[in-house]
Design a protein around this motif. Structure first.
Motif, PDB file in Angstrom:
ATOM      1  N   SER A  37      39.649 -17.146 -17.179  1.00 36.86           N
ATOM      2  CA  SER A  37      40.233 -15.859 -18.700  1.00 36.86           C
ATOM      3  C   SER A  37      40.663 -14.761 -18.313  1.00 36.86           C
ATOM      4  N   LEU A  38      41.103 -14.849 -17.234  1.00 32.84           N
ATOM      5  CA  LEU A  38      41.784 -13.994 -17.071  1.00 32.84           C
ATOM      6  C   LEU A  38      43.421 -14.231 -17.521  1.00 32.84           C
ATOM      7  N   ASN A  39      43.872 -15.796 -17.346  1.00 34.91           N
ATOM      8  CA  ASN A  39      45.035 -15.887 -17.273  1.00 34.91           C
ATOM      9  C   ASN A  39      45.246 -16.254 -18.438  1.00 34.91           C
ATOM     10  N   VAL A  40      43.868 -16.596 -19.630  1.00 41.21           N
ATOM     11  CA  VAL A  40      44.585 -15.944 -21.001  1.00 41.21           C
ATOM     12  C   VAL A  40      44.224 -15.099 -21.493  1.00 41.21           C
ATOM     13  N   LEU A  41      43.691 -14.015 -20.847  1.00 41.69           N
ATOM     14  CA  LEU A  41      43.873 -12.725 -21.022  1.00 41.69           C
ATOM     15  C   LEU A  41      42.308 -12.587 -22.487  1.00 41.69           C
ATOM     16  N   ALA A  42      41.472 -13.538 -22.059  1.00 43.90           N
ATOM     17  CA  ALA A  42      40.513 -12.874 -22.873  1.00 43.90           C
ATOM     18  C   ALA A  42      39.291 -12.281 -22.098  1.00 43.90           C
ATOM     19  N   TRP A  43      39.708 -10.958 -22.392  1.00 46.34           N
ATOM     20  CA  TRP A  43      38.955  -9.771 -21.974  1.00 46.34           C
ATOM     21  C   TRP A  43      37.824  -9.197 -22.215  1.00 46.34           C
TER      22      TRP A  43
END
Length: 271
Positions: A236-242
């Motif tokens: 999730s952090l890698n795709v900036l899915a906050w």
């Protein structure tokens, strides 16, 4: 200490002149070391990003709220894997830590000259390396996945459990051991009936306490590919899915709170 003033009357002083001088020299060296370290940190820091950090944090907060609640259906297996990593790793470490602790304790080691230093070396070496580093090494050896996380947690926990356990063994009541030895009991019988009953409460407390710690550590092992909910967090952090990140952090917080509650209840029952 008492010293004489000009009139020959003894006056009490906390430190001698030499002790005061050494104290001030120590403070001077400490301040100088702090200033030098701060200078090195300042030169390696981009202060623009530091001053802009509140704006960045506020922007991330706005992006992360509200959490993506529908994503929770995909977190069941990862959080279960995290619990399994912590539990299995703790059980394996306890099995390995018990003999190491008996070999390290002064009153149970077969050789204080040869065996005890080896046991202490095992304790120190396993405790000195963080579980994340163990996970990185194990992923390179056995590949990514939950098994690497279990082994990493187990190795990291051996030294912790063995250290506390061998200290408990050294603090046992020697009179009980002497009484059982006087009956003609063998070495193993003395250990089973004289030592083990005395350290069982400490052993149970150490096991629960380490399991509680391992719950926390296993949540981040996925960041390096060792499975668990940390793997979902990394993705999730890698795709900036906050919104997903905020939900994962809430799930991790909930799991840690539950483990802390269980740990406190078990330790309270034991004590």
């Amino acid at each position: 200490m008492p010293v004489n003033d000009r009139n020959g009357v003894k006056v009490w002083q906390r430190r001698t002149s030499r002790e005061s001088l050494l104290l001030w020299c120590g403070w001077l060296i400490g301040v100088a070391a702090f200033v030098w370290c701060w200078q090195q940190i300042s030169e390696a820091t981009t202060w623009f990003f530091v001053f802009d950090a509140p704006n960045i944090a506020g922007d991330i907060w706005r992006r992360a709220t509200p959490p993506k609640w529908e994503y929770i259906t995909k977190l069941g297996k990862p959080i279960w894997d995290t619990l399994n990593i912590a539990t299995l790793g703790t059980l394996i470490s306890l099995v390995l830590a018990v003999p190491v602790a008996f070999l390290a304790a002064r009153n149970t080691t077969p050789s204080a000259l040869f065996v005890r230093p080896i046991a202490l070396l095992i304790i120190v070496s396993t405790r000195s390396i963080n579980s994340l580093i163990w996970a990185l090494l194990l992923i390179a050896i056995i590949g990514p996945g939950v098994f690497a996380g279990v082994v990493a947690i187990a190795i990291r926990s051996i030294g912790f459990c063995a250290k506390l356990l061998y200290e408990a063994i050294e603090e046992i009541d020697a009179t009980q051991v002497e009484a059982i030895t006087a009956t003609g009991a063998s070495r193993w019988q003395v250990m089973v009936y004289g030592i083990v009953p005395q350290i069982l409460p400490a052993f149970a407390g150490i096991a629960v306490f380490r399991w509680d710690i391992n719950i926390r550590e296993s949540t981040v092992l996925g960041l390096v590919g060792a499975g668990g909910i940390g793997l979902q967090l990394s993705s999730s952090l890698n795709v900036l899915a906050w919104p997903q990140v905020s939900l994962i952090l809430l799930v991790i917080l909930f799991a840690v709170v539950i483990s802390e509650w269980v740990s406190a209840k078990v330790r309270g029952a034991i004590i």
